[in-house]
Design a protein around this motif. Structure first.
Motif, PDB file in Angstrom:
ATOM      1  N   MET A  47       0.832  -1.208   0.000  1.00 18.89           N
ATOM      2  CA  MET A  47       0.000   0.000   0.000  1.00 18.89           C
ATOM      3  C   MET A  47       0.863   1.253   0.000  1.00 18.89           C
ATOM      4  O   MET A  47       0.577   2.217  -0.727  1.00 18.89           O
ATOM      5  N   LEU A  48       1.928   1.258   0.780  1.00 17.78           N
ATOM      6  CA  LEU A  48       2.832   2.411   0.792  1.00 17.78           C
ATOM      7  C   LEU A  48       3.535   2.566  -0.558  1.00 17.78           C
ATOM      8  O   LEU A  48       3.762   3.692  -1.016  1.00 17.78           O
ATOM      9  N   GLY A  49       3.862   1.432  -1.181  1.00 19.09           N
ATOM     10  CA  GLY A  49       4.481   1.497  -2.507  1.00 19.09           C
ATOM     11  C   GLY A  49       3.564   2.140  -3.532  1.00 19.09           C
ATOM     12  O   GLY A  49       4.010   2.904  -4.400  1.00 19.09           O
ATOM     13  N   ILE A  50       2.260   1.854  -3.436  1.00 19.47           N
ATOM     14  CA  ILE A  50       1.303   2.475  -4.362  1.00 19.47           C
ATOM     15  C   ILE A  50       1.119   3.955  -4.041  1.00 19.47           C
ATOM     16  O   ILE A  50       1.046   4.803  -4.942  1.00 19.47           O
ATOM     17  N   ILE A  51       1.045   4.282  -2.756  1.00 18.15           N
ATOM     18  CA  ILE A  51       0.846   5.690  -2.366  1.00 18.15           C
ATOM     19  C   ILE A  51       2.010   6.554  -2.839  1.00 18.15           C
ATOM     20  O   ILE A  51       1.805   7.640  -3.399  1.00 18.15           O
ATOM     21  N   PHE A  52       3.246   6.079  -2.641  1.00 26.00           N
ATOM     22  CA  PHE A  52       4.414   6.861  -3.034  1.00 26.00           C
ATOM     23  C   PHE A  52       4.809   6.645  -4.495  1.00 26.00           C
ATOM     24  O   PHE A  52       5.658   7.369  -5.004  1.00 26.00           O
ATOM     25  N   GLY A  53       4.196   5.666  -5.159  1.00 27.33           N
ATOM     26  CA  GLY A  53       4.460   5.422  -6.567  1.00 27.33           C
ATOM     27  C   GLY A  53       3.364   5.989  -7.453  1.00 27.33           C
ATOM     28  O   GLY A  53       3.481   7.102  -7.992  1.00 27.33           O
ATOM     29  N   GLU A  54       2.250   5.248  -7.562  1.00 28.47           N
ATOM     30  CA  GLU A  54       1.126   5.727  -8.358  1.00 28.47           C
ATOM     31  C   GLU A  54       0.552   7.030  -7.797  1.00 28.47           C
ATOM     32  O   GLU A  54       0.071   7.881  -8.550  1.00 28.47           O
ATOM     33  N   GLY A  55       0.602   7.182  -6.456  1.00 26.12           N
ATOM     34  CA  GLY A  55       0.114   8.428  -5.859  1.00 26.12           C
ATOM     35  C   GLY A  55       0.921   9.633  -6.296  1.00 26.12           C
ATOM     36  O   GLY A  55       0.368  10.704  -6.579  1.00 26.12           O
ATOM     37  N   PHE A  56       2.241   9.444  -6.373  1.00 31.95           N
ATOM     38  CA  PHE A  56       3.097  10.543  -6.831  1.00 31.95           C
ATOM     39  C   PHE A  56       2.883  10.809  -8.313  1.00 31.95           C
ATOM     40  O   PHE A  56       2.915  11.971  -8.760  1.00 31.95           O
ATOM     41  N   ASP A  57       2.665   9.744  -9.083  1.00 31.06           N
ATOM     42  CA  ASP A  57       2.349   9.937 -10.506  1.00 31.06           C
ATOM     43  C   ASP A  57       1.051  10.722 -10.674  1.00 31.06           C
ATOM     44  O   ASP A  57       0.949  11.606 -11.534  1.00 31.06           O
ATOM     45  N   LEU A  58       0.062  10.400  -9.849  1.00 36.40           N
ATOM     46  CA  LEU A  58      -1.206  11.124  -9.899  1.00 36.40           C
ATOM     47  C   LEU A  58      -1.007  12.595  -9.558  1.00 36.40           C
ATOM     48  O   LEU A  58      -1.596  13.474 -10.197  1.00 36.40           O
ATOM     49  N   LEU A  59      -0.167  12.854  -8.574  1.00 34.35           N
ATOM     50  CA  LEU A  59       0.141  14.241  -8.208  1.00 34.35           C
ATOM     51  C   LEU A  59       0.829  14.969  -9.355  1.00 34.35           C
ATOM     52  O   LEU A  59       0.505  16.135  -9.649  1.00 34.35           O
ATOM     53  N   ARG A  60       1.758  14.309 -10.019  1.00 41.08           N
ATOM     54  CA  ARG A  60       2.471  14.938 -11.135  1.00 41.08           C
ATOM     55  C   ARG A  60       1.547  15.196 -12.320  1.00 41.08           C
ATOM     56  O   ARG A  60       1.666  16.226 -12.993  1.00 41.08           O
ATOM     57  N   MET A  61       0.633  14.265 -12.573  1.00 46.33           N
ATOM     58  CA  MET A  61      -0.243  14.390 -13.741  1.00 46.33           C
ATOM     59  C   MET A  61      -1.393  15.371 -13.528  1.00 46.33           C
ATOM     60  O   MET A  61      -2.054  15.761 -14.502  1.00 46.33           O
ATOM     61  N   THR A  62      -1.628  15.769 -12.305  1.00 45.13           N
ATOM     62  CA  THR A  62      -2.743  16.679 -12.023  1.00 45.13           C
ATOM     63  C   THR A  62      -2.247  18.019 -11.464  1.00 45.13           C
ATOM     64  O   THR A  62      -2.243  19.024 -12.165  1.00 45.13           O
ATOM     65  N   VAL A  63      -1.821  18.014 -10.217  1.00 41.30           N
ATOM     66  CA  VAL A  63      -1.449  19.264  -9.543  1.00 41.30           C
ATOM     67  C   VAL A  63      -0.219  19.889 -10.190  1.00 41.30           C
ATOM     68  O   VAL A  63      -0.230  21.077 -10.570  1.00 41.30           O
ATOM     69  N   ARG A  65       1.124  19.305 -13.050  1.00 39.68           N
ATOM     70  CA  ARG A  65       0.860  19.649 -14.458  1.00 39.68           C
ATOM     71  C   ARG A  65       0.115  20.970 -14.559  1.00 39.68           C
ATOM     72  O   ARG A  65       0.362  21.757 -15.489  1.00 39.68           O
ATOM     73  N   TRP A  66      -0.787  21.214 -13.605  1.00 36.77           N
ATOM     74  CA  TRP A  66      -1.518  22.482 -13.615  1.00 36.77           C
ATOM     75  C   TRP A  66      -0.611  23.639 -13.205  1.00 36.77           C
ATOM     76  O   TRP A  66      -0.693  24.733 -13.764  1.00 36.77           O
ATOM     77  N   ILE A  67       0.266  23.401 -12.238  1.00 35.62           N
ATOM     78  CA  ILE A  67       1.177  24.458 -11.781  1.00 35.62           C
ATOM     79  C   ILE A  67       2.155  24.851 -12.881  1.00 35.62           C
ATOM     80  O   ILE A  67       2.417  26.039 -13.112  1.00 35.62           O
ATOM     81  N   TYR A  68       2.685  23.855 -13.605  1.00 37.44           N
ATOM     82  CA  TYR A  68       3.688  24.120 -14.648  1.00 37.44           C
ATOM     83  C   TYR A  68       3.065  24.045 -16.047  1.00 37.44           C
ATOM     84  O   TYR A  68       3.718  23.639 -17.009  1.00 37.44           O
ATOM     85  N   LYS A  69       1.808  24.468 -16.160  1.00 37.24           N
ATOM     86  CA  LYS A  69       1.118  24.368 -17.443  1.00 37.24           C
ATOM     87  C   LYS A  69       1.730  25.240 -18.529  1.00 37.24           C
ATOM     88  O   LYS A  69       1.581  24.961 -19.714  1.00 37.24           O
ATOM     89  N   ASP A  70       2.427  26.314 -18.151  1.00 37.03           N
ATOM     90  CA  ASP A  70       3.040  27.201 -19.138  1.00 37.03           C
ATOM     91  C   ASP A  70       4.468  26.809 -19.464  1.00 37.03           C
ATOM     92  O   ASP A  70       5.105  27.445 -20.321  1.00 37.03           O
ATOM     93  N   ALA A  71       4.989  25.801 -18.803  1.00 41.67           N
ATOM     94  CA  ALA A  71       6.370  25.376 -19.040  1.00 41.67           C
ATOM     95  C   ALA A  71       6.442  24.539 -20.311  1.00 41.67           C
ATOM     96  O   ALA A  71       5.432  24.034 -20.824  1.00 41.67           O
ATOM     97  N   ALA A  72       7.652  24.404 -20.825  1.00 39.43           N
ATOM     98  CA  ALA A  72       7.847  23.607 -22.031  1.00 39.43           C
ATOM     99  C   ALA A  72       7.485  22.141 -21.779  1.00 39.43           C
ATOM    100  O   ALA A  72       6.972  21.455 -22.657  1.00 39.43           O
ATOM    101  N   CYS A  73       7.751  21.674 -20.569  1.00 32.74           N
ATOM    102  CA  CYS A  73       7.398  20.299 -20.187  1.00 32.74           C
ATOM    103  C   CYS A  73       6.615  20.379 -18.888  1.00 32.74           C
ATOM    104  O   CYS A  73       7.209  20.438 -17.796  1.00 32.74           O
ATOM    105  N   PRO A  74       5.295  20.419 -18.958  1.00 30.20           N
ATOM    106  CA  PRO A  74       4.483  20.588 -17.743  1.00 30.20           C
ATOM    107  C   PRO A  74       4.614  19.428 -16.750  1.00 30.20           C
ATOM    108  O   PRO A  74       4.356  19.590 -15.565  1.00 30.20           O
ATOM    109  N   VAL A  75       5.015  18.257 -17.239  1.00 33.11           N
ATOM    110  CA  VAL A  75       5.223  17.109 -16.353  1.00 33.11           C
ATOM    111  C   VAL A  75       6.703  16.743 -16.407  1.00 33.11           C
ATOM    112  O   VAL A  75       7.149  16.063 -17.333  1.00 33.11           O
ATOM    113  N   PRO A  76       7.488  17.212 -15.460  1.00 35.78           N
ATOM    114  CA  PRO A  76       8.929  16.943 -15.492  1.00 35.78           C
ATOM    115  C   PRO A  76       9.236  15.465 -15.322  1.00 35.78           C
ATOM    116  O   PRO A  76       8.444  14.694 -14.767  1.00 35.78           O
ATOM    117  N   GLY A  77      10.407  15.087 -15.803  1.00 34.93           N
ATOM    118  CA  GLY A  77      10.829  13.698 -15.691  1.00 34.93           C
ATOM    119  C   GLY A  77      11.098  13.296 -14.251  1.00 34.93           C
ATOM    120  O   GLY A  77      11.180  14.126 -13.341  1.00 34.93           O
TER     121      GLY A  77
END
Length: 322
Positions: A47-63, A65-77
């Motif tokens: 469960m912790l692996g999913i929270i810090f794995g898929e959960g972090f991916d979800l954070l990157r793809m939503t929050v 991505r919205w914060i860095y929407k004007d950047a050349a790469c809104p979802v950094p590597g």
């Protein structure tokens, strides 16, 4: 991604609630209780692996991505070292399967040596849990060493040659899931035949106690093994078969995500523990009420509403020194 993260968070909360209320396993043999604790630890790791794995991916793809929407790469590597942190989830998945197998072996031993198992300490449990933990940790270390760390990654994933080793180990887990369910089913049949045998009246108290413990423990572990097989078998079998045939990275990632059914178990396990604990508590309450036990039924016993009324009164006087 969002569903799995929510299930993992809900599972952590559910385990916290069940841990404060669950007392049914106190009657289990120390070995069975120890293996259950290791099993729960592996599930929490997943469960912790999913929270810090898929959960972090979800954070990157939503929050993010919205914060860095004007950047050349809104979802950094993502750092490949953090990306391989998904191995924490794999660690939990594999470990929960291995501890379920340890349970099966422990119950086989308890059923064979039913006349003396009550007197055994928790050495067998520690040996089985140690083997399961060493195998799980060893495979994770090998997978981590086989990973590639020379470039940023778009999402949490197992990369490099470790991916093929992970898919191969999935087949082993799938076979163990079927083995566990089969063994528990056979043990359930054997113990139920034994308790229906009238000849057990002449057996020792140790035999009767251990037989009862086998039945109580199996009544929890067998459904748990079924749930675990139902949740993880499709993942362990379909994920390597389908993902190894995928032509592109995107298709491979989709297959891995869609065939991961294990998060269902995150809520099913605490729900099963809660249900079995509730059934045990209700059985005790029914026993107390039907036999007018305890202070709450003192008046009923004094009025002679039960055949054992005077027995309890005499016992009460003896305990009070009258």
């Amino acid at each position: 991604m969002a569903v799995k993260t929510l299930l993992a968070i809900a599972g952590c909360v559910s385990f916290g609630v069940v841990y404060t209320k669950q007392r049914m396993t106190a009657s289990f043999h120390p070995n069975a209780r120890l293996i259950l604790q290791f099993h729960i630890l592996f599930v929490i790791s997943a469960m912790l692996g999913i929270i810090f794995g898929e959960g972090f991916d979800l954070l990157r793809m939503t929050v993010l991505r919205w914060i860095y929407k004007d950047a050349a790469c809104p979802v950094p590597g993502m750092s490949p070292y953090y990306s391989n942190g998904i191995l924490l989830k794999v660690f939990g998945y594999s470990g929960s399967t291995y501890t379920a197998t340890a349970w099966a072996l422990e119950r086989v031993y308890a059923s064979i040596f039913v006349n003396s198992y009550e007197l055994k300490k928790n050495l067998l449990g520690w040996v089985l849990c140690t083997i399961a933990s060493v195998v799980t940790v060893g495979l994770i270390i090998v997978r981590f060493c086989l990973g590639e760390y020379d470039k940023m990654l778009p999402i949490t994933m197992i990369n490099g040659n470790s991916y093929y080793m992970s898919m191969a180990s999935q087949y082993v887990c799938a076979g163990l899931e079927v083995f566990n369910v089969f063994v528990f089913f056979v043990i359930w049949l054997i113990n139920n035949r034994r308790i229906q045998n009238t000849g057990r009246i002449m057996t020792s108290l140790t035999y009767k106690y251990q037989l009862r413990e086998n039945i109580v423990a199996t009544s929890l572990i067998f459904p748990l093994a079924l749930l675990h097989c139902f949740a993880y078998f499709p993942t362990a079998l379909l994920m390597p078969i389908l993902s190894l045939q995928a032509e592109s990275f995107v298709d491979k990632f989709k297959i891995i995500a869609y065939t991961d059914c294990m998060p269902i178990y995150f809520l099913a396990l605490p729900a099963l523990l809660w249900w079995r604990n509730g059934a045990h508590v209700n059985a005790v309450k029914q026993l107390v009420q039907s036999n007018f036990l305890g202070e709450a039924f003192a008046n009923e016993r004094r009025k002679g509403k039960v055949d054992t009324a005077r027995h309890f009164e005499v016992l009460d006087e003896m305990l009070r020194g009258k």
